[in-house]
Motif scaffolding. Structure first.
Motif, PDB file in Angstrom:
ATOM      1  N   ALA A  11      -0.756 -67.006  -1.457  1.00  0.00           N
ATOM      2  CA  ALA A  11      -1.124 -66.719  -0.066  1.00  0.00           C
ATOM      3  C   ALA A  11      -2.644 -66.809   0.127  1.00  0.00           C
ATOM      4  O   ALA A  11      -3.111 -67.376   1.115  1.00  0.00           O
ATOM      5  N   ASN A  12      -3.401 -66.256  -0.807  1.00  0.00           N
ATOM      6  CA  ASN A  12      -4.863 -66.290  -0.694  1.00  0.00           C
ATOM      7  C   ASN A  12      -5.405 -67.709  -0.775  1.00  0.00           C
ATOM      8  O   ASN A  12      -6.292 -68.086  -0.006  1.00  0.00           O
ATOM      9  N   ARG A  13      -4.870 -68.509  -1.696  1.00  0.00           N
ATOM     10  CA  ARG A  13      -5.327 -69.904  -1.789  1.00  0.00           C
ATOM     11  C   ARG A  13      -4.924 -70.690  -0.548  1.00  0.00           C
ATOM     12  O   ARG A  13      -5.684 -71.533  -0.070  1.00  0.00           O
ATOM     13  N   ASN A  14      -3.758 -70.420   0.000  1.00  0.00           N
ATOM     14  CA  ASN A  14      -3.341 -71.078   1.230  1.00  0.00           C
ATOM     15  C   ASN A  14      -4.288 -70.722   2.378  1.00  0.00           C
ATOM     16  O   ASN A  14      -4.688 -71.576   3.161  1.00  0.00           O
ATOM     17  N   HIS A  15      -4.667 -69.456   2.459  1.00  0.00           N
ATOM     18  CA  HIS A  15      -5.585 -68.989   3.506  1.00  0.00           C
ATOM     19  C   HIS A  15      -6.968 -69.623   3.355  1.00  0.00           C
ATOM     20  O   HIS A  15      -7.548 -70.115   4.318  1.00  0.00           O
ATOM     21  N   ALA A  16      -7.507 -69.610   2.138  1.00  0.00           N
ATOM     22  CA  ALA A  16      -8.878 -70.080   1.907  1.00  0.00           C
ATOM     23  C   ALA A  16      -8.982 -71.602   1.881  1.00  0.00           C
ATOM     24  O   ALA A  16     -10.041 -72.153   2.181  1.00  0.00           O
ATOM     25  N   GLY A  17      -7.920 -72.279   1.514  1.00  0.00           N
ATOM     26  CA  GLY A  17      -7.944 -73.741   1.487  1.00  0.00           C
ATOM     27  C   GLY A  17      -8.115 -74.303   0.091  1.00  0.00           C
ATOM     28  O   GLY A  17      -7.486 -75.289  -0.254  1.00  0.00           O
ATOM     29  N   THR A  18      -8.985 -73.705  -0.715  1.00  0.00           N
ATOM     30  CA  THR A  18      -9.194 -74.147  -2.095  1.00  0.00           C
ATOM     31  C   THR A  18      -9.456 -72.929  -2.962  1.00  0.00           C
ATOM     32  O   THR A  18      -9.839 -71.870  -2.471  1.00  0.00           O
ATOM     33  N   ARG A  19      -9.291 -73.104  -4.271  1.00  0.00           N
ATOM     34  CA  ARG A  19      -9.573 -72.006  -5.194  1.00  0.00           C
ATOM     35  C   ARG A  19     -11.053 -71.640  -5.139  1.00  0.00           C
ATOM     36  O   ARG A  19     -11.411 -70.474  -5.188  1.00  0.00           O
ATOM     37  N   ARG A  20     -11.936 -72.634  -5.001  1.00  0.00           N
ATOM     38  CA  ARG A  20     -13.381 -72.373  -4.935  1.00  0.00           C
ATOM     39  C   ARG A  20     -13.747 -71.564  -3.691  1.00  0.00           C
ATOM     40  O   ARG A  20     -14.671 -70.769  -3.715  1.00  0.00           O
ATOM     41  N   ALA A  21     -13.022 -71.772  -2.606  1.00  0.00           N
ATOM     42  CA  ALA A  21     -13.331 -71.075  -1.349  1.00  0.00           C
ATOM     43  C   ALA A  21     -12.945 -69.597  -1.385  1.00  0.00           C
ATOM     44  O   ALA A  21     -13.360 -68.831  -0.515  1.00  0.00           O
ATOM     45  N   VAL A  23     -14.047 -67.207  -3.031  1.00  0.00           N
ATOM     46  CA  VAL A  23     -15.193 -66.292  -3.157  1.00  0.00           C
ATOM     47  C   VAL A  23     -16.137 -66.358  -1.955  1.00  0.00           C
ATOM     48  O   VAL A  23     -17.098 -65.601  -1.882  1.00  0.00           O
ATOM     49  N   HIS A  24     -15.883 -67.254  -1.023  1.00  0.00           N
ATOM     50  CA  HIS A  24     -16.772 -67.406   0.135  1.00  0.00           C
ATOM     51  C   HIS A  24     -16.637 -66.211   1.075  1.00  0.00           C
ATOM     52  O   HIS A  24     -15.535 -65.762   1.360  1.00  0.00           O
ATOM     53  N   ARG A  25     -17.745 -65.717   1.576  1.00  0.00           N
ATOM     54  CA  ARG A  25     -17.721 -64.517   2.411  1.00  0.00           C
ATOM     55  C   ARG A  25     -16.982 -64.715   3.734  1.00  0.00           C
ATOM     56  O   ARG A  25     -16.576 -63.748   4.354  1.00  0.00           O
ATOM     57  N   TYR A  26     -16.833 -65.941   4.179  1.00  0.00           N
ATOM     58  CA  TYR A  26     -16.096 -66.148   5.417  1.00  0.00           C
ATOM     59  C   TYR A  26     -14.587 -66.261   5.178  1.00  0.00           C
ATOM     60  O   TYR A  26     -13.802 -66.090   6.094  1.00  0.00           O
ATOM     61  N   ALA A  27     -14.169 -66.538   3.953  1.00  0.00           N
ATOM     62  CA  ALA A  27     -12.739 -66.565   3.629  1.00  0.00           C
ATOM     63  C   ALA A  27     -12.218 -65.142   3.492  1.00  0.00           C
ATOM     64  O   ALA A  27     -11.187 -64.788   4.052  1.00  0.00           O
ATOM     65  N   PHE A  28     -12.943 -64.326   2.733  1.00  0.00           N
ATOM     66  CA  PHE A  28     -12.594 -62.923   2.514  1.00  0.00           C
ATOM     67  C   PHE A  28     -13.890 -62.131   2.607  1.00  0.00           C
ATOM     68  O   PHE A  28     -14.550 -61.882   1.601  1.00  0.00           O
ATOM     69  N   PRO A  29     -14.297 -61.750   3.816  1.00  0.00           N
ATOM     70  CA  PRO A  29     -15.630 -61.186   4.013  1.00  0.00           C
ATOM     71  C   PRO A  29     -15.859 -59.798   3.442  1.00  0.00           C
ATOM     72  O   PRO A  29     -16.997 -59.432   3.168  1.00  0.00           O
ATOM     73  N   GLY A  30     -14.847 -59.004   3.253  1.00  0.00           N
ATOM     74  CA  GLY A  30     -15.048 -57.656   2.740  1.00  0.00           C
ATOM     75  C   GLY A  30     -15.698 -57.681   1.366  1.00  0.00           C
ATOM     76  O   GLY A  30     -15.411 -58.539   0.537  1.00  0.00           O
ATOM     77  N   GLY A  31     -16.617 -56.742   1.128  1.00  0.00           N
ATOM     78  CA  GLY A  31     -17.298 -56.663  -0.155  1.00  0.00           C
ATOM     79  C   GLY A  31     -18.521 -57.550  -0.255  1.00  0.00           C
ATOM     80  O   GLY A  31     -19.167 -57.596  -1.298  1.00  0.00           O
ATOM     81  N   HIS A  32     -18.852 -58.257   0.800  1.00  0.00           N
ATOM     82  CA  HIS A  32     -20.029 -59.118   0.841  1.00  0.00           C
ATOM     83  C   HIS A  32     -21.016 -58.562   1.870  1.00  0.00           C
ATOM     84  O   HIS A  32     -20.687 -57.660   2.643  1.00  0.00           O
ATOM     85  N   ASP A  33     -22.208 -59.147   1.908  1.00  0.00           N
ATOM     86  CA  ASP A  33     -23.176 -58.794   2.943  1.00  0.00           C
ATOM     87  C   ASP A  33     -22.633 -59.300   4.280  1.00  0.00           C
ATOM     88  O   ASP A  33     -22.405 -60.484   4.459  1.00  0.00           O
ATOM     89  N   LEU A  34     -22.440 -58.384   5.213  1.00  0.00           N
ATOM     90  CA  LEU A  34     -21.854 -58.753   6.508  1.00  0.00           C
ATOM     91  C   LEU A  34     -22.901 -58.811   7.619  1.00  0.00           C
ATOM     92  O   LEU A  34     -22.537 -58.897   8.791  1.00  0.00           O
ATOM     93  N   THR A  35     -24.156 -58.797   7.260  1.00  0.00           N
ATOM     94  CA  THR A  35     -25.220 -58.903   8.254  1.00  0.00           C
ATOM     95  C   THR A  35     -25.034 -60.182   9.063  1.00  0.00           C
ATOM     96  O   THR A  35     -24.815 -61.259   8.507  1.00  0.00           O
ATOM     97  N   GLY A  36     -25.079 -60.048  10.379  1.00  0.00           N
ATOM     98  CA  GLY A  36     -24.947 -61.203  11.255  1.00  0.00           C
ATOM     99  C   GLY A  36     -23.515 -61.644  11.488  1.00  0.00           C
ATOM    100  O   GLY A  36     -23.283 -62.672  12.134  1.00  0.00           O
TER     101      GLY A  36
END
Length: 107
Positions: A11-21, A23-36
């Motif tokens: 499900a997560n890979r389907n949502h993000a599009g690729t395995r590399r994606a 870790v991207h903050r816009y794929a799963f933003p929680g736990g990252h810097d959310l400024t802006g």
């Protein structure tokens, strides 16, 4: 545990599009810097084992100074937006529509 690890991975890979994606903050933003981060509406089901992640995300957005609006729908369960016959579906879609109306840019 309510979800098999392999199913969450798919499900997560389907949502993000690729395995590399993953870790991207816009794929799963929680736990990252959310400024802006843009204005965000969080609508959680009251009876949802995944509700904690939505609550945490809303709290992280608030700490980052983002415009965040959070709702918990009483009596609702996970995936209520997939069930149009439920009262929570009507409440949830009304909240989303109203939130979008308030953000509409005048023409």
């Amino acid at each position: 545990m309510t979800h098999a690890p392999w199913a969450l991975d798919v499900a997560n890979r389907n949502h993000a599009g690729t395995r590399r994606a993953l870790v991207h903050r816009y794929a799963f933003p929680g736990g990252h810097d959310l400024t802006g981060f843009p204005p965000t509406l969080v609508v959680n089901a009251e009876r949802d084992t995944m509700r904690t992640s939505g609550d945490r995300f809303a709290a992280e957005l608030a700490v980052a100074g983002s415009d965040v609006e959070r709702h918990v729908l009483p009596g609702s369960a996970h995936a209520f937006l997939n069930r149009p016959g439920l009262p929570a579906f009507a409440t949830g879609t009304a909240l989303i529509a109203e939130w979008m109306r308030r953000r509409r840019t005048p023409a």
